[in-house]
Design an enzyme around this catalytic site. Structure first.
Site, PDB file in Angstrom:
ATOM      1  CE  LYS A 231      -1.691   1.078 -10.463  1.00  0.00           C
ATOM      2  NZ  LYS A 231      -0.842   1.053  -9.109  1.00  0.00           N
ATOM      3  CB  SER A 306      -3.102   1.851  -6.209  1.00  0.00           C
ATOM      4  OG  SER A 306      -1.742   1.656  -6.798  1.00  0.00           O
ATOM      5  CB  SER A 330       0.000  -0.628  -5.636  1.00  0.00           C
ATOM      6  OG  SER A 330      -0.303   0.270  -4.659  1.00  0.00           O
TER       7      SER A 330
END
Length: 633
Positions: A231, A306, A330
């Site tokens: 990420k 996310s 997330s």
């Protein structure tokens, strides 16, 4: 952070002695080991062994040259020699105490073990004089078939990739190129998932160097030469770290985040950075830098967030596994929405140093993978003490030698699992679909040997009234992060970023509300930090103690992925882990009638990741709910 920890390397030597086998074994037979068994196993004749191997060769489309074998039984040492000769394996050393190094069959034993075709009964025992049983032959057939078949990339696990590289079917450089080709085919064009923000320009060169290191010294461990996507809020010293925001598109930190450094030390290749919901504010994964990421199972649906870029990318086989971050859900929400395994570790198990913060009271980083085993391997590499994150001091003495030792297919037998019935809402069709899938998963837990107990979590309504601390902490902790970037920081505060206009305008009000917060030295904030945490922990521990529970389960998200453009909700279930600091793992539970993935979440006590991995692995192996997206073959 400890960036220069000595690397573990495996050395291997080669025996010079060779053995010539014509027909059945003609050398001296090793002395049989004494064994005590309740019932004599069914033994395999030489002809049965040969015919089974011939069938494996035919199924794989390979040649078969094994000589006739006429004996009424065949020993494990004989099998090793016959396989080594037929498959043309290079003889090598072996670690077993019951295989004399100077024996004629030692090199063959080493060769078949290295190729993953035969295994010892323990780390030190091969039992070379034991006859081959019918159960042995069944396992051997599958392994030989796997060895003979050509390598197939989609859904390949870390162990399978390591075996392919050991067998010479694949190099790390070739593997990296295969993943780059898939990213070009499905992320940049085709269904255009928009999951990957940045490709590491040095990935192929790094892979080539690791291939050479493997040839010279052997692999460092299970992650040697394995491509990982992370990420884009983990600092990487060789690529920009952006949080998905245009404002940070040229920001390259001086140091890697601690978890990134540990992955590199383990031999992993950081293939690239994935899209995320900008600054990790939401659960639909859209950003000013990367746009809207799509779900590979249904490209007109959200991928969760996310960490949705990592979720979509790993589901679509753009890398072996990945890293996400989790403040409220997330890691687990995108794992659920993409039929993946996601681990939110105990706060303090793994370092947060070098992760762009959202709310450090709740933030963690952790694995996202297609299998529980792969997630456990990543957790092994990334967990541990980091002097730059004081919370990790709590992990000292509480991390096992390896989380992979909890990978027990029978791990649910005898377990007591609490079913949090209040977390199975049925207020609309979407919630009913999810609750139906997870309710079926609960029945599967029972069929796999667990005792399930319906429970109600004390003070649940009061717990859910508390807010996430991201609305309180973000401004101050982001400003600290930008300050640590030093002179190279493109901006030095949230206020400057807002003034620049270089961010997703749909988040403008959220950013301005956070900027307006003047201090964390308020009674309101302190009450949330202290009372919310203690109430959640005590409520969970009490219900587990009262019912003698090993874990609690519930739907990871109360709703499936929504259509892009519509409202996306996940419910409040995912709050229990960050509010308590306790670990949770989500694993695929099945699909809704519309074909959308659903996850079941296991929650446990602090630093009890091993138990959760054991339960999740047993469930995974007993159900096999995951299947790859049909749109990214």
């Amino acid at each position: 952070m400890n960036r220069y920890r000595p690397l573990l390397k495996r050395a291997s030597g080669f025996l010079l002695a060779s053995v010539l086998v014509s027909g059945i074994w003609t050398g001296p037979i090793p002395q049989a080991q004494a064994a005590s068994t309740a019932a004599a196993p069914s033994l395999v004749t030489g002809d049965q062994f040969r015919q089974s191997m011939k069938q494996a060769a035919a199924e794989a489309g390979g040649s078969f040259t094994m000589p006739e074998i006429s004996s009424n039984r065949v020993l494990r040492s004989q099998v090793a020699v016959l396989l080594q000769q037929w498959l043309g394996l290079e003889k090598t050393s072996e670690p077993f105490r019951d295989v004399p190094d100077q024996s004629a069959y030692a090199g063959a034993v080493g060769a078949v073990v290295k190729a993953g075709i035969m295994k010892g009964y323990s780390d030190t025992s091969f039992l070379p004089a034991e006859p081959l049983t019918a159960d042995d032959l069944e396992r051997l057939y599958d392994r030989v078939l796997g060895y003979l078949k050509p390598f197939v990339l989609p859904e390949a696990t870390i162990s399978e990739l390591q075996l392919a590289m050991e067998q010479g079917k694949l190099t790390s450089k070739q593997l990296v190129q295969m993943y780059l080709d898939r990213i070009a085919k499905y992320d940049d064009q085709g269904i255009s998932l928009k999951a990957v923000l940045t490709i590491n320009p040095e990935a192929l060169h790094i892979a080539e160097a690791l291939d050479q290191e493997r040839a010279d010294k052997g692999p460092r461990g299970p992650l040697h030469g394995i491509p990982i996507l992370v990420k884009d809020n983990f600092d990487t010293s060789d690529m920009p770290t952006t949080a998905g925001c245009l404002c940070l598109q040229d920001s390259v930190p001086d140091q890697d985040a601690d978890q990134i450094a540990k992955l590199k030390e383990a031999g992993a290749i950081i293939l690239g950075k994935t899209n995320l919901h900008e600054f990790a504010f939401g659960i639909t994964t859209s950003s000013s830098l990367g746009g809207q990421t799509r779900n590979p199972y249904a490209p007109d649906h959200y991928p969760g967030g996310s960490s949705g870029g990592t979720g979509a990318a790993i589901a679509a086989n753009f890398a072996v596994a990945g890293l996400g971050t989790d403040t409220g859900g997330s890691i687990r929400i995108p794992s659920s929405f993409n039929s993946l395994v996601g681990i939110r570790p105990t706060i303090g198990l793994s370092s947060r140093d070098g992760i762009i913060p959202l709310a450090l009271t709740q933030d963690v980083g952790g694995p996202i993978a297609r299998t529980v085993e792969d997630a456990a391997i990543l957790l092994d590499a990334t967990a541990g003490y980091d002097p730059d994150d004081v919370a990790t001091a709590y992990s000292v003495g509480r991390i096992p030698d390896s989380y992979t030792r909890f990978l027990d297919p029978s791990g649910l037998k005898g377990a007591r699992i609490g079913v949090a019935t209040e977390l199975f809402p049925e207020g609309n069709d979407q919630e009913k679909a999810v609750s139906g899938v997870v309710s079926n998963a609960v029945h599967e837990l029972e069929s796999l040997g667990a005792t399930v107990v319906n429970i109600k979590i004390p003070h649940l309504a009061e717990i859910n009234k508390y807010p996430s601390l991201s609305g309180y902490e973000f401004k101050f902790q982001l400003n600290d992060y930008l300050k640590e970037l030093g002179e190279d920081a493109p901006y030095h505060s949230l206020a400057e970023i807002i003034a620049s206009g270089e961010y997703d305008k749909t988040q403008e009000q959220s950013m301005k509300a956070r900027e307006a917060r003047e201090s964390l030295d308020t009674q309101e904030y302190k009450d949330i930090v202290l009372k919310r945490t203690s109430l959640t922990r005590e409520s969970l521990l009490k219900v587990m103690a009262d019912n003698n529970l090993d874990a609690i389960v519930y739907p990871t998200s109360t709703q499936p992925p929504a259509l892009i453009g519509e409202s996306q909700s996940s419910g409040n279930n995912n709050r229990l882990s960050p509010f308590s600091g306790f670990p949770a793992i989500t694993v695929p539970a099945g699909f809704t009638p519309d074909g959308l993935p659903v996850g079941i979440e296991f929650l446990g006590r602090a630093f009890d990741e091993g138990t959760l991995i054991k339960f999740a692995y047993s469930f995974e192996q007993g159900t096999h709910h995951r299947h790859a997206p049909r749109l990214t073959p």
